[in-house]
Design a protein around this motif. Structure first.
Motif, PDB file in Angstrom:
ATOM      1  N   LEU A  79       0.734  -1.367   0.163  1.00 31.88           N
ATOM      2  CA  LEU A  79      -0.080  -0.182  -0.040  1.00 31.88           C
ATOM      3  C   LEU A  79       1.266   1.050  -0.035  1.00 31.88           C
ATOM      4  CD1 LEU A  79      -3.110   0.103  -0.087  1.00 31.88           C
ATOM      5  CD2 LEU A  79      -2.283  -1.758   0.194  1.00 31.88           C
ATOM      6  N   ILE A  80       1.757   1.099   1.041  1.00 32.68           N
ATOM      7  CA  ILE A  80       3.309   2.448   0.712  1.00 32.68           C
ATOM      8  C   ILE A  80       3.094   2.681  -0.647  1.00 32.68           C
ATOM      9  CG2 ILE A  80       5.306   3.454   1.984  1.00 32.68           C
ATOM     10  CD1 ILE A  80       3.883   1.576   4.603  1.00 32.68           C
ATOM     11  N   ASN A  81       3.465   1.840  -1.619  1.00 32.50           N
ATOM     12  CA  ASN A  81       4.656   1.886  -2.614  1.00 32.50           C
ATOM     13  C   ASN A  81       3.655   2.776  -3.466  1.00 32.50           C
ATOM     14  OD1 ASN A  81       6.704   0.893  -1.612  1.00 32.50           O
ATOM     15  ND2 ASN A  81       7.304  -0.844  -2.383  1.00 32.50           N
ATOM     16  N   LEU A  82       2.062   2.196  -3.675  1.00 27.44           N
ATOM     17  CA  LEU A  82       0.920   2.256  -4.325  1.00 27.44           C
ATOM     18  C   LEU A  82       0.945   3.965  -4.390  1.00 27.44           C
ATOM     19  CD1 LEU A  82      -1.078  -1.446  -4.716  1.00 27.44           C
ATOM     20  CD2 LEU A  82       0.590  -0.184  -6.396  1.00 27.44           C
ATOM     21  N   VAL A  83       1.094   4.171  -3.168  1.00 30.29           N
ATOM     22  CA  VAL A  83      -0.075   5.293  -2.627  1.00 30.29           C
ATOM     23  C   VAL A  83       1.685   6.589  -3.119  1.00 30.29           C
ATOM     24  CG1 VAL A  83      -0.363   7.281  -0.581  1.00 30.29           C
ATOM     25  CG2 VAL A  83      -1.437   4.824  -1.044  1.00 30.29           C
ATOM     26  N   VAL A  84       2.629   6.241  -2.732  1.00 28.82           N
ATOM     27  CA  VAL A  84       3.426   7.112  -2.953  1.00 28.82           C
ATOM     28  C   VAL A  84       3.236   7.189  -4.545  1.00 28.82           C
ATOM     29  CG1 VAL A  84       6.084   7.343  -3.161  1.00 28.82           C
ATOM     30  CG2 VAL A  84       4.594   6.459  -1.237  1.00 28.82           C
ATOM     31  N   ASN A  85       3.851   6.604  -5.176  1.00 27.70           N
ATOM     32  CA  ASN A  85       3.439   5.756  -7.156  1.00 27.70           C
ATOM     33  C   ASN A  85       2.401   7.727  -7.042  1.00 27.70           C
ATOM     34  OD1 ASN A  85       5.771   4.712  -7.195  1.00 27.70           O
ATOM     35  ND2 ASN A  85       4.997   2.708  -8.027  1.00 27.70           N
ATOM     36  N   ALA A  86       1.623   6.812  -6.432  1.00 27.75           N
ATOM     37  CA  ALA A  86       0.199   7.889  -6.877  1.00 27.75           C
ATOM     38  C   ALA A  86       0.375   9.132  -6.868  1.00 27.75           C
ATOM     39  CB  ALA A  86      -1.229   7.178  -6.591  1.00 27.75           C
ATOM     40  N   ARG A  87       1.267   9.893  -5.322  1.00 26.27           N
ATOM     41  CA  ARG A  87       1.147  10.656  -4.719  1.00 26.27           C
ATOM     42  C   ARG A  87       2.105  11.778  -6.029  1.00 26.27           C
ATOM     43  NH1 ARG A  87       5.228  11.550  -0.933  1.00 26.27           N
ATOM     44  NH2 ARG A  87       7.144  10.585  -2.544  1.00 26.27           N
ATOM     45  N   ASP A  88       3.433  10.837  -6.573  1.00 24.53           N
ATOM     46  CA  ASP A  88       4.642  11.180  -7.379  1.00 24.53           C
ATOM     47  C   ASP A  88       2.892  11.692  -8.835  1.00 24.53           C
ATOM     48  OD1 ASP A  88       6.031  11.081  -5.042  1.00 24.53           O
ATOM     49  OD2 ASP A  88       6.990   9.320  -6.268  1.00 24.53           O
ATOM     50  N   ALA A  89       2.784  10.861  -9.166  1.00 21.10           N
ATOM     51  CA  ALA A  89       1.874  10.894 -10.854  1.00 21.10           C
ATOM     52  C   ALA A  89       0.829  12.239 -10.448  1.00 21.10           C
ATOM     53  CB  ALA A  89       1.193  10.059 -10.790  1.00 21.10           C
ATOM     54  N   MET A  90       0.815  12.791  -9.306  1.00 25.89           N
ATOM     55  CA  MET A  90       0.283  14.268  -9.055  1.00 25.89           C
ATOM     56  C   MET A  90       1.003  15.405  -8.121  1.00 25.89           C
ATOM     57  SD  MET A  90      -3.758  12.630  -7.700  1.00 25.89           S
ATOM     58  CE  MET A  90      -2.594  12.292  -6.570  1.00 25.89           C
ATOM     59  N   PRO A  91       1.790  16.371  -9.033  1.00 30.20           N
ATOM     60  CA  PRO A  91       2.413  17.122  -8.743  1.00 30.20           C
ATOM     61  C   PRO A  91       1.776  18.453  -7.441  1.00 30.20           C
ATOM     62  CG  PRO A  91       3.009  17.142 -10.577  1.00 30.20           C
ATOM     63  CD  PRO A  91       2.116  15.506 -10.612  1.00 30.20           C
ATOM     64  N   ALA A  92       0.501  18.183  -9.164  1.00 31.59           N
ATOM     65  CA  ALA A  92      -0.451  19.401  -8.752  1.00 31.59           C
ATOM     66  C   ALA A  92      -0.936  19.029  -7.442  1.00 31.59           C
ATOM     67  CB  ALA A  92      -1.071  20.190  -9.819  1.00 31.59           C
ATOM     68  N   GLY A  93      -0.927  18.369  -6.419  1.00 32.29           N
ATOM     69  CA  GLY A  93      -2.102  17.697  -5.728  1.00 32.29           C
ATOM     70  C   GLY A  93      -3.147  16.819  -6.393  1.00 32.29           C
ATOM     71  N   GLY A  94      -4.259  16.522  -5.437  1.00 33.98           N
ATOM     72  CA  GLY A  94      -5.198  15.896  -6.058  1.00 33.98           C
ATOM     73  C   GLY A  94      -5.919  14.512  -4.851  1.00 33.98           C
ATOM     74  N   ARG A  95      -6.790  13.733  -5.282  1.00 31.39           N
ATOM     75  CA  ARG A  95      -7.393  12.883  -4.095  1.00 31.39           C
ATOM     76  C   ARG A  95      -6.786  11.362  -5.250  1.00 31.39           C
ATOM     77  NH1 ARG A  95     -13.873  12.361  -3.855  1.00 31.39           N
ATOM     78  NH2 ARG A  95     -13.060  11.681  -6.724  1.00 31.39           N
ATOM     79  N   ILE A  96      -6.501  10.549  -3.678  1.00 32.77           N
ATOM     80  CA  ILE A  96      -6.561   8.994  -3.654  1.00 32.77           C
ATOM     81  C   ILE A  96      -7.315   8.448  -3.262  1.00 32.77           C
ATOM     82  CG2 ILE A  96      -4.413   7.400  -3.263  1.00 32.77           C
ATOM     83  CD1 ILE A  96      -1.977   9.519  -3.549  1.00 32.77           C
ATOM     84  N   THR A  97      -8.124   7.906  -3.521  1.00 35.23           N
ATOM     85  CA  THR A  97      -9.129   7.203  -3.125  1.00 35.23           C
ATOM     86  C   THR A  97      -8.654   4.793  -2.627  1.00 35.23           C
ATOM     87  OG1 THR A  97     -10.686   8.307  -4.262  1.00 35.23           O
ATOM     88  CG2 THR A  97     -11.576   6.019  -3.203  1.00 35.23           C
ATOM     89  N   ILE A  98      -8.904   5.123  -2.063  1.00 30.35           N
ATOM     90  CA  ILE A  98      -8.612   3.222  -2.111  1.00 30.35           C
ATOM     91  C   ILE A  98      -9.935   2.478  -1.485  1.00 30.35           C
ATOM     92  CG2 ILE A  98      -7.108   1.988  -0.250  1.00 30.35           C
ATOM     93  CD1 ILE A  98      -4.799   3.841   0.344  1.00 30.35           C
ATOM     94  N   ARG A  99     -10.151   1.500  -2.160  1.00 32.47           N
ATOM     95  CA  ARG A  99     -11.326   1.345  -2.445  1.00 32.47           C
ATOM     96  C   ARG A  99     -11.374  -0.834  -1.658  1.00 32.47           C
ATOM     97  NH1 ARG A  99     -12.328   4.275  -6.774  1.00 32.47           N
ATOM     98  NH2 ARG A  99     -13.818   5.965  -6.399  1.00 32.47           N
TER      99      ARG A  99
END
Length: 628
Positions: free
Chosen positions: A438-458
């Motif tokens: 989960l940490i690896n996937l969330v870090v990759n998602a964060r890096d893909a949004m340098p301007a910010g956004g939303r990450i949803t875990i379902r």
């Protein structure tokens, strides 16, 4: 059919001798020889009589003479028959084109046309292999192969480097007609009038060529594409006039036209090759060449993209396996080195307080050693050789404990949300390794949004075949965990490479390329599946599927673990540091650090000189006082 075949060159005289009338005369002519041999055998005592011996030899000589006469009679009869057939055929043979020779069964040339004389000189009376030696590197093999195919009568042809050689056998091999048609004269009529194949349902050859469902190209002797049917045009698009195959395809490793020319002139075997289309989208085609009987070849094209994809996947799996074996092999040794480095660093830090000038340097050493240890863990996860401790876990509880850490990782510009199924079923996994996924996937998602956004875990319960259509999954019940972001997405040409080790789309120095490969290794080692759906500027969704377990099993496992922890609780001791400790470690640096640490805690340490045989090296009770 007999397993052994007599050579045509040896069989011809024997067939002549056994042909009528020799077939009837030969048994009677051999009777004197038989009687003479029997007489000499049973009358050995009288054989030395002066009159008997000459009579016996005379009988034997007469038998051999008569046998030779029978054989000569057969050959004479065969020669007469061959010349009679030849006189009847000469007018039609003179009207034919190409180089023609007529020979008897032994291979002696009886007649040749003007073309054969101009190309090879006067060969009358010589063996037919003499002119054929200038057309083939092994004329004897070619002659024997054709004679076997036409034994008893018939027609057979073979391709030579410069043209086509045809053999026709007449009247049980009494006369043999040889014709060599060069490729530039292949369109002329052969010795034997050709019988055209019946048209399919009355279709002419041109219509049949166009209506065949296979993609076909007709290539002339000079390598030009003369004709293409409708499936070939649909596969290749427009074909320029007088184009060659090299203009349309490449990827052979040498000029395609050279390959076609070698096949046309029979210099190599016509084996199918996989080529790549030059124009348009990337397309691989399997090309098979076959002689068309007019000096050119027919090329059949078939789409080989699926085969090339499977081949690339197989090569990729082998590469992943090789890298995994390498990573798993070096991880253990590397981990021992890091243990010694971090251990001795901790020992040094015990003698320095935070105000010491060297303390910050020691702290940097320890931090970087810990980072290297985490990298080793990723290598082991990728190679699937790490030791997992799977147990039934509730994902809602696990994600709840992980929320604070994940929120700190994503920062303030990214909003992290969770959505859970109310009746979520447990899964069997190593909790620490699942947290790493989960940490690896969330870090990759964060890096893909340098301007910010939303990450949803379902997290949801799914059933393969009902609300889950992924055909790669076996039928059954699963728990699906999805991590969705609103980032830049992944291009289609890179989507199949994201799980490769050391592959990254980040800039140099911003990633190791092991994040997603570690995710893949942990999920696969756990028995799950991982998929990625993404498109440029539309975000990315990683879906993890784990086999679902029953909720009642989770409660039973929780109670059993609590009972085990209570039973395994060590009793309290007043002197925790008393006694002798047997230390077994094959790595010298790690053993040295561990011994120093134990001595600092007040324990005496016994280190055997042979680590693989510690039990045989235990000291006697009286000698334990000398332990370090």
């Amino acid at each position: 059919m007999s397993r052994f075949r007599t050579s045509p060159r040896l069989a011809a005289p024997l067939r002549a001798a056994l042909a009528p009338p020799g077939a009837f005369l030969l048994p009677f002519l051999m009777l004197p020889l038989l009687f003479g041999a029997i007489w000499l055998w049973f009358d050995a005592e009288e054989m030395v009589a002066p009159g008997h011996l000459p009579v016996a030899f005379a009988a034997i000589a007469l038998s051999w003479y008569l046998l030779g006469g029978a054989l000569s009679l057969g050959r004479w009869r065969q020669a007469v028959l061959a010349r009679r057939l030849l006189r009847a055929r000469v007018p039609s043979l003179q009207a034919q084109s190409g180089q023609i020779w007529a020979s008897d069964p032994s291979g002696q040339v009886l007649w040749q046309n003007d073309a054969a004389s101009a190309a090879h000189g006067d060969r009358l009376g010589s063996a037919v292999s003499t002119p054929l030696a200038r057309l083939s590197a092994d004329p004897a093999q070619v002659i024997d192969a054709l004679r076997i195919r036409v034994a008893g009568g018939g027609v057979a042809s073979t391709r030579l480097p410069g043209g086509s050689l045809t053999l026709q056998s007449l009247d049980s091999d009494a006369l043999q007609i040889w014709q060599f048609a060069p490729f530039d004269a292949a369109a002329e009529a052969p010795v034997v009038p050709s019988v055209e194949a019946p048209a399919l349902h009355g279709c002419p050859e041109k219509d049949l060529f166009d209506r065949l469902p296979a993609a076909l190209l007709r290539i002339t002797a000079n390598g030009r594409i003369a004709e293409a049917n409708a499936p070939a045009l649909a596969l290749m698009g427009s074909i320029p006039e007088d184009a060659t195959l090299s203009l349309l395809l490449d990827g052979l490793g040498r000029p395609v036209d050279d390959w076609v020319d070698d096949v046309i002139h029979s210099r190599i075997e016509a084996r199918p090759e996989v080529l790549r289309r030059r124009a348009g989208a990337d397309l691989h085609l399997q090309v098979a060449l076959s002689p068309d009987g007019h000096g050119g070849v027919l090329a059949m094209l078939s789409d080989a993209s699926a085969m090339k994809t499977l081949e690339a996947q197989f090569v990729q799996s082998q590469k992943m396996q090789a890298i995994g074996q390498l990573a798993g092999g070096i991880a253990h040794d590397f981990n021992n080195l890091l243990t010694a480095i971090s251990g001795h660093c901790d020992l040094l830090m015990l003698h320095h307080d935070a105000a010491d000038p060297d303390y910050s340097d020691l702290d940097q050493i320890r931090q970087n050693a810990n980072r290297a240890a985490a990298l080793v863990g990723q290598l082991l996860a990728f190679s699937r050789k790490q030791t997992l401790k799977p147990r039934l876990i509730d994902l809602r509880e696990t994600l709840s404990d992980l929320t604070h850490l994940l929120s700190r990782l994503v920062g303030e510009r990214v909003r992290l949300t969770f959505e859970h199924d109310a009746d979520l079923r447990p899964i069997r996994a190593d909790r620490r390794q699942f947290e790493q996924v989960l940490i690896n996937l969330v870090v990759n998602a964060r890096d893909a949004m340098p301007a910010g956004g939303r990450i949803t875990i379902r997290t949801t319960n799914v059933v393969r075949g009902a609300d889950c259509k992924r055909t790669q999954l076996p039928l059954g019940d699963y728990v699906r965990v999805t991590v969705e972001d609103e980032g830049c997405g992944i291009p289609a040409d890179k989507l199949d490479k994201i799980f490769e080790p050391f592959f990254t789309t980040k800039r140099t120095g911003e990633g190791t390329g092991l994040g997603l490969s570690t995710v893949y290794g942990i999920v696969k080692q756990t028995g799950g599946y991982v998929f990625c759906d993404s498109a440029p500027d539309r975000g990315t969704v990683f879906s993890l599927y784990f086999p679902a377990h029953e909720i009642a099993d989770l409660h039973a496992a929780t109670e059993a673990e609590a009972a085990e922890r209570e039973a395994a609780a060590p009793p309290l001791v007043k002197q925790a540091h008393a006694g002798v400790v047997l230390l077994v470690e094959d790595e010298t640096a790690v053993r040295s650090f561990a011994a120093r640490a134990l001595r600092m805690r007040g324990s005496r340490c016994w280190r055997p000189t042979v680590p693989n045989r510690p039990c045989n090296c235990l000291p006697a009770p009286s000698a334990r006082s000398t332990c370090s």
